[in-house]
Every structure is written in structure tokens, then in C-alpha cells.
Enzyme design. Structure first.
Site, PDB file in Angstrom:
ATOM      1  N   SER A 123       0.890  -1.354  -0.048  1.00  0.00           N
ATOM      2  CA  SER A 123       0.121   0.057  -0.118  1.00  0.00           C
ATOM      3  C   SER A 123       0.800   1.406  -0.104  1.00  0.00           C
ATOM      4  O   SER A 123       0.590   2.264  -0.335  1.00  0.00           O
ATOM      5  CB  SER A 123      -0.967  -0.111   1.323  1.00  0.00           C
ATOM      6  OG  SER A 123      -0.152  -0.019   2.539  1.00  0.00           O
ATOM      7  N   HIS A 144      -3.271  -3.888  -5.020  1.00  0.00           N
ATOM      8  CA  HIS A 144      -3.568  -3.363  -3.642  1.00  0.00           C
ATOM      9  C   HIS A 144      -4.696  -3.979  -3.020  1.00  0.00           C
ATOM     10  O   HIS A 144      -5.956  -3.718  -3.310  1.00  0.00           O
ATOM     11  CB  HIS A 144      -3.364  -2.188  -3.239  1.00  0.00           C
ATOM     12  CG  HIS A 144      -3.432  -1.626  -1.867  1.00  0.00           C
ATOM     13  ND1 HIS A 144      -4.294  -0.702  -1.310  1.00  0.00           N
ATOM     14  CD2 HIS A 144      -3.118  -2.396  -0.695  1.00  0.00           C
ATOM     15  CE1 HIS A 144      -4.263  -0.539  -0.154  1.00  0.00           C
ATOM     16  NE2 HIS A 144      -3.311  -1.681   0.519  1.00  0.00           N
ATOM     17  N   GLU A 156      -7.162  -2.083  -5.779  1.00  0.00           N
ATOM     18  CA  GLU A 156      -6.582  -1.193  -6.339  1.00  0.00           C
ATOM     19  C   GLU A 156      -5.580  -1.625  -7.355  1.00  0.00           C
ATOM     20  O   GLU A 156      -4.532  -2.263  -7.036  1.00  0.00           O
ATOM     21  CB  GLU A 156      -6.001   0.001  -5.598  1.00  0.00           C
ATOM     22  CG  GLU A 156      -7.108   0.570  -4.658  1.00  0.00           C
ATOM     23  CD  GLU A 156      -6.417   1.397  -3.492  1.00  0.00           C
ATOM     24  OE1 GLU A 156      -7.337   2.469  -3.280  1.00  0.00           O
ATOM     25  OE2 GLU A 156      -5.380   1.418  -3.115  1.00  0.00           O
ATOM     26  N   ASN A 195      -6.737   4.491   0.943  1.00  0.00           N
ATOM     27  CA  ASN A 195      -5.949   4.838   2.253  1.00  0.00           C
ATOM     28  C   ASN A 195      -5.754   6.300   2.033  1.00  0.00           C
ATOM     29  O   ASN A 195      -5.623   6.713   3.321  1.00  0.00           O
ATOM     30  CB  ASN A 195      -4.439   3.959   2.217  1.00  0.00           C
ATOM     31  CG  ASN A 195      -4.720   2.560   2.497  1.00  0.00           C
ATOM     32  OD1 ASN A 195      -5.825   2.454   2.943  1.00  0.00           O
ATOM     33  ND2 ASN A 195      -3.485   1.799   2.439  1.00  0.00           N
TER      34      ASN A 195
HETATM   35  N1  3HC Z   1     -11.118 -13.147   7.780  1.00  0.00           N
HETATM   36  C1  3HC Z   1     -12.012 -13.858   7.185  1.00  0.00           C
HETATM   37  N2  3HC Z   1     -13.196 -13.587   6.949  1.00  0.00           N
HETATM   38  C2  3HC Z   1     -13.641 -12.725   8.027  1.00  0.00           C
HETATM   39  C3  3HC Z   1     -12.783 -11.931   8.855  1.00  0.00           C
HETATM   40  C4  3HC Z   1     -11.552 -12.239   8.902  1.00  0.00           C
HETATM   41  N3  3HC Z   1     -10.683 -11.743   9.582  1.00  0.00           N
HETATM   42  N4  3HC Z   1     -13.611 -11.305   9.704  1.00  0.00           N
HETATM   43  C5  3HC Z   1     -14.970 -11.418   9.169  1.00  0.00           C
HETATM   44  N5  3HC Z   1     -14.879 -12.234   8.296  1.00  0.00           N
HETATM   45  C6  3HC Z   1     -16.402 -12.719   7.535  1.00  0.00           C
HETATM   46  C7  3HC Z   1     -17.257 -13.364   8.274  1.00  0.00           C
HETATM   47  O1  3HC Z   1     -16.679 -14.882   8.034  1.00  0.00           O
HETATM   48  C8  3HC Z   1     -18.567 -13.302   7.648  1.00  0.00           C
HETATM   49  O2  3HC Z   1     -18.653 -13.988   6.453  1.00  0.00           O
HETATM   50  P1  3HC Z   1     -20.041 -14.362   5.957  1.00  0.00           P
HETATM   51  O3  3HC Z   1     -20.935 -13.226   6.190  1.00  0.00           O
HETATM   52  O4  3HC Z   1     -19.803 -14.779   4.400  1.00  0.00           O
HETATM   53  O5  3HC Z   1     -20.327 -15.655   6.795  1.00  0.00           O
HETATM   54  C9  3HC Z   1     -18.410 -11.795   7.371  1.00  0.00           C
HETATM   55  O6  3HC Z   1     -17.005 -11.630   7.045  1.00  0.00           O
HETATM   56  C10 3HC Z   1     -18.820 -10.722   8.363  1.00  0.00           C
HETATM   57  O7  3HC Z   1     -18.315 -11.129   9.660  1.00  0.00           O
HETATM   58  P2  3HC Z   1     -19.013 -11.190  11.005  1.00  0.00           P
HETATM   59  O8  3HC Z   1     -20.438 -10.981  10.869  1.00  0.00           O
HETATM   60  O9  3HC Z   1     -18.396 -11.569  11.854  1.00  0.00           O
HETATM   61  O10 3HC Z   1     -18.478  -9.423  11.413  1.00  0.00           O
HETATM   62  P3  3HC Z   1     -18.797  -7.960  10.803  1.00  0.00           P
HETATM   63  O11 3HC Z   1     -20.290  -8.054  10.169  1.00  0.00           O
HETATM   64  O12 3HC Z   1     -18.683  -7.043  11.649  1.00  0.00           O
HETATM   65  O13 3HC Z   1     -17.625  -7.860   9.578  1.00  0.00           O
HETATM   66  C11 3HC Z   1     -15.680  -7.041   8.731  1.00  0.00           C
HETATM   67  C12 3HC Z   1     -16.488  -7.974   9.899  1.00  0.00           C
HETATM   68  C13 3HC Z   1     -15.919  -7.666   7.391  1.00  0.00           C
HETATM   69  C14 3HC Z   1     -14.144  -7.067   9.273  1.00  0.00           C
HETATM   70  C15 3HC Z   1     -16.427  -5.503   8.676  1.00  0.00           C
HETATM   71  O14 3HC Z   1     -16.512  -4.987  10.024  1.00  0.00           O
HETATM   72  C16 3HC Z   1     -15.793  -4.551   7.845  1.00  0.00           C
HETATM   73  O15 3HC Z   1     -16.058  -4.620   6.641  1.00  0.00           O
HETATM   74  N6  3HC Z   1     -14.895  -3.697   8.275  1.00  0.00           N
HETATM   75  C17 3HC Z   1     -14.153  -2.831   7.655  1.00  0.00           C
HETATM   76  C18 3HC Z   1     -12.789  -3.294   7.185  1.00  0.00           C
HETATM   77  C19 3HC Z   1     -12.229  -2.317   6.272  1.00  0.00           C
HETATM   78  O16 3HC Z   1     -12.734  -1.238   6.248  1.00  0.00           O
HETATM   79  N7  3HC Z   1     -10.961  -2.668   5.689  1.00  0.00           N
HETATM   80  C20 3HC Z   1     -10.224  -1.971   4.823  1.00  0.00           C
HETATM   81  C21 3HC Z   1      -8.931  -1.830   5.709  1.00  0.00           C
HETATM   82  S1  3HC Z   1      -7.943  -0.719   4.907  1.00  0.00           S
HETATM   83  C22 3HC Z   1      -6.853  -1.604   4.153  1.00  0.00           C
HETATM   84  O17 3HC Z   1      -6.831  -3.067   4.288  1.00  0.00           O
HETATM   85  C23 3HC Z   1      -5.688  -0.984   3.350  1.00  0.00           C
HETATM   86  C24 3HC Z   1      -4.373  -1.777   3.705  1.00  0.00           C
HETATM   87  O18 3HC Z   1      -3.463  -1.114   3.097  1.00  0.00           O
HETATM   88  C25 3HC Z   1      -3.948  -1.652   5.239  1.00  0.00           C
END
Ligand code: 3HC
Length: 290
Positions: A123, A144, A156, A195
């Protein structure tokens, strides 16, 4: 080369991102090799695949045969040559250290077939900073993914000045086949697209907290219940890593010279204590108690 020529994908690094990117490739029908230098990391990644796939079946999200087929398509190795010698597409997801990435790209350029596209999931490190160690600049780009990579749809595709239109096009088509939504980033700007936006959110959230206006919990609540975000900025930093947020802020400061861009004292404290979030058990929140 066209998209149908891609059958074998190699993922370099079995950490936070690599273990999920590689599993997604296997689920979507690609013969996938996941490489890491660490036995422990490989064991963790393999253990994750072994529990995640049956978990999908138990949840009714995947047929048992499909889960077994996906498992049979992924393997884990410590041998880089073995990992990339038949690759059509390589996705590097090692730690964010420039010299390490340059060494990896120099090595995989020698070991992977000449037609293979070499992507970095970085990233922060743009492919322009790596490409000179390879003999195929037009095939080296940033691809990304977002955390958690099995869930987040966005990828991305970053087309630096050396990247051919064909490489960008194939990469975008590959994202589609991986059931992802790609966006075409036409310039190698810092933070790419999302980001850059998230960093502003983090900066503002930290400022509100540092000024004693509201707690970490309440700022997260505001974003979740007022703006419909899936998780608040502090929970998100804990998911992606405070170390990464710290590094991004420092880079921003170095580039701009603007002290307002420096990580705020709360973040610095977590960083110094190595409280990076979920991966260390503690960050803005304490996960050891959950
Ligand atoms: N690994 C794999 N699958 C996961 C997981 C993980 N760590 N966490 C949750 N899941 C899956 C679950 O299995 C579930 O799947 P299903 O609906 O198909 O059965 C689904 O995600 C929803 O999980 P939960 O109901 O347990 O939990 P939430 O509804 O709270 O979702 C989340 C969790 C998907 C992480 C949600 O909170 C989310 O979308 N958060 C925002 C994440 C985000 O913004 N990511 C981008 C970050 S920036 C980045 O990555 C850039 C890099 O450069 C750092």
C-alpha cells in the site's frame, strides 16, 4: 498474454494479507502456491485454510466438494523457486520494507517464467521503486487488496508509468475472476485511492480523542451508528495494524514537513509499546480480555 493464460498464481508472504489472498485465488479456481520464509507463518496459513474452508461449508456458504477442490489447489512452501517457477501471476505480500521487496523482486524475476506478471500488494511502496531490479518493467505493478482480503471486495490496480496497458487490463480482469471489484489508479500517488481517504479519517479521529472531546469507543460508535461504517476508525486501525497507520503518518510528515501530519501521542505510545492492534492482542482496544 491474455487472462485465460493465467492458471497458476503465487503469493509471496503468508502473513496478514498473503494467507487470505492466496486462499481467495484457490477458491476461485487458480492453482496457488503460498510462499513464506517462516515455518510458523506457513503453518498458521495452512491451519487457517484447513479451518476456514470447512467453516464455509458448515455455514452453508460453500459446497463440500468446492471446499475440497479449493484446498487441493493451494499448497504452502518455503522454497521460492518451487513457489514461482510455474507462475503466470505473482502477488508479493511481504512486509513493507523497500530493500526486502527489491530483493524479492530481483529473485522472482530470475525464477518466474518470462511471461509472468509480478505484482506487489504494497500500500506504501509503489512499483516504480522496485521495477529497476527486474527485466520486465511493463509487467510490474501494485495490486492492492484490503484487509480482510477474503471479505473486502476492493482491489486497487495501480498503473505506474512503466506498466503496460495490457498488464493493467489483465490485472483488472483477474480481479473480476477473483470475485473482486477493481479500481484503476492511473497515477502512483501516496496511499493510492482509499488509504488517502482513510488516513484523513484516522487523523481526525485521533485529533478528537487527543483533545479529550470524546473517547475511542464513542468516536467508533459515532462512525458506525451515524455514518454507517462497518467499524469505527480505531477498531479499523487495530484490524489493519497501528504500526502501518504510524508508518503512513510518518511518511506523510516526511513528505510534507507539516508537523500536523505527525502521529499523535496516543498512537506513538501504542507504537512504542508494540501494541499494534489485533495481531499483538492489544491496540486501541484490549483483545486479550475478549
Ligand atoms: N477473515 C476472513 N473472513 C472474515 C474475517 C476475517 N478476519 N472477519 C470477518 N469475516 C467474514 C465472516 O466470516 C463473515 O462472512 P459471511 O457473512 O460470508 O459468513 C463476514 O466477514 C462478516 O463477519 P462478522 O459478521 O463476523 O463481522 P462483521 O459483520 O462485523 O464484519 C468486517 C467484519 C468484514 C471486518 C467488517 O467489520 C468490515 O467490513 N470492516 C471494515 C474493514 C475495512 O475497512 N477494511 C479495509 C481496511 S484498509 C486496508 O486494508 C488497506 C491496507 O493497506 C492496510
Amino acid at each position: 498474454m491474455n487472462i485465460d493464460d493465467i492458471k497458476n498464481i503465487s503469493v509471496i508472504g503468508a502473513g496478514n494479507m498473503g494467507h487470505q489472498i492466496s486462499l481467495q485465488c484457490a477458491i476461485k479456481g487458480y492453482h496457488t502456491v503460498c510462499f513464506d520464509i517462516s515455518d510458523e507463518q506457513l503453518k498458521k496459513a495452512e491451519g487457517f485454510a484447513d479451518s476456514y474452508l470447512p467453516g464455509r461449508v458448515a455455514k452453508g456458504k460453500m459446497a463440500e466438494d468446492d471446499a475440497k477442490a479449493a484446498r487441493s489447489r493451494i499448497r504452502f512452501t518455503k522454497d521460492l523457486e518451487d513457489a514461482v517457477k510455474e507462475a503466470d501471476y505473482v502477488i508479493e505480500a511481504a512486509v513493507e520494507v523497500l530493500e526486502l521487496k527489491r530483493k524479492i523482486f530481483a529473485d522472482i524475476d530470475k525464477l518466474a517464467p518470462a511471461h509472468a506478471i509480478l505484482a506487489t500488494n504494497s500500500s506504501a511502496i509503489v512499483s516504480s521503486m522496485i521495477v529497476d531490479v527486474t527485466t520486465r518493467p511493463e509487467k510490474v505493478l501494485n495490486l492492492h487488496f484490503f484487509n480482510p482480503a477474503l471479505v473486502m471486495k476492493l482491489v486497487e490496480v495501480v498503473q505506474g508509468p512503466h506498466v503496460s496497458d495490457e498488464t493493467a487490463k489483465i490485472s483488472m480482469e483477474l480481479c473480476k475472476r477473483l470475485d473482486k471489484v477493481s479500481v484503476h489508479v492511473k497515477k502512483e500517488v501516496k496511499g493510492f485511492l482509499l488509504n488517502r481517504i482513510l488516513l484523513k479519517l484516522f487523523e481526525e479521529a485521533e485529533w478528537i480523542q487527543e483533545m479529550g472531546v470524546a473517547s475511542v469507543e464513542d468516536i467508533d460508535k459515532a462512525c458506525v451508528y451515524g455514518a454507517g461504517h462497518p467499524m469505527g476508525p480505531f477498531t479499523l486501525m487495530d484490524l489493519t495494524g497501528i504500526d502501518l497507520a504510524y508508518t503512513m503518518a510518518m511518511e506523510n510528515f516526511k513528505e510534507s514537513g507539516d508537523p500536523a501530519k505527525l502521529p499523535k501521542p496516543g498512537m506513538v505510545e501504542h507504537y512504542i509499546k508494540k501494541e499494534f492492534g489485533q495481531k499483538t492482542g492489544k491496540g486501541w482496544y484490549d483483545y486479550t480480555k475478549k
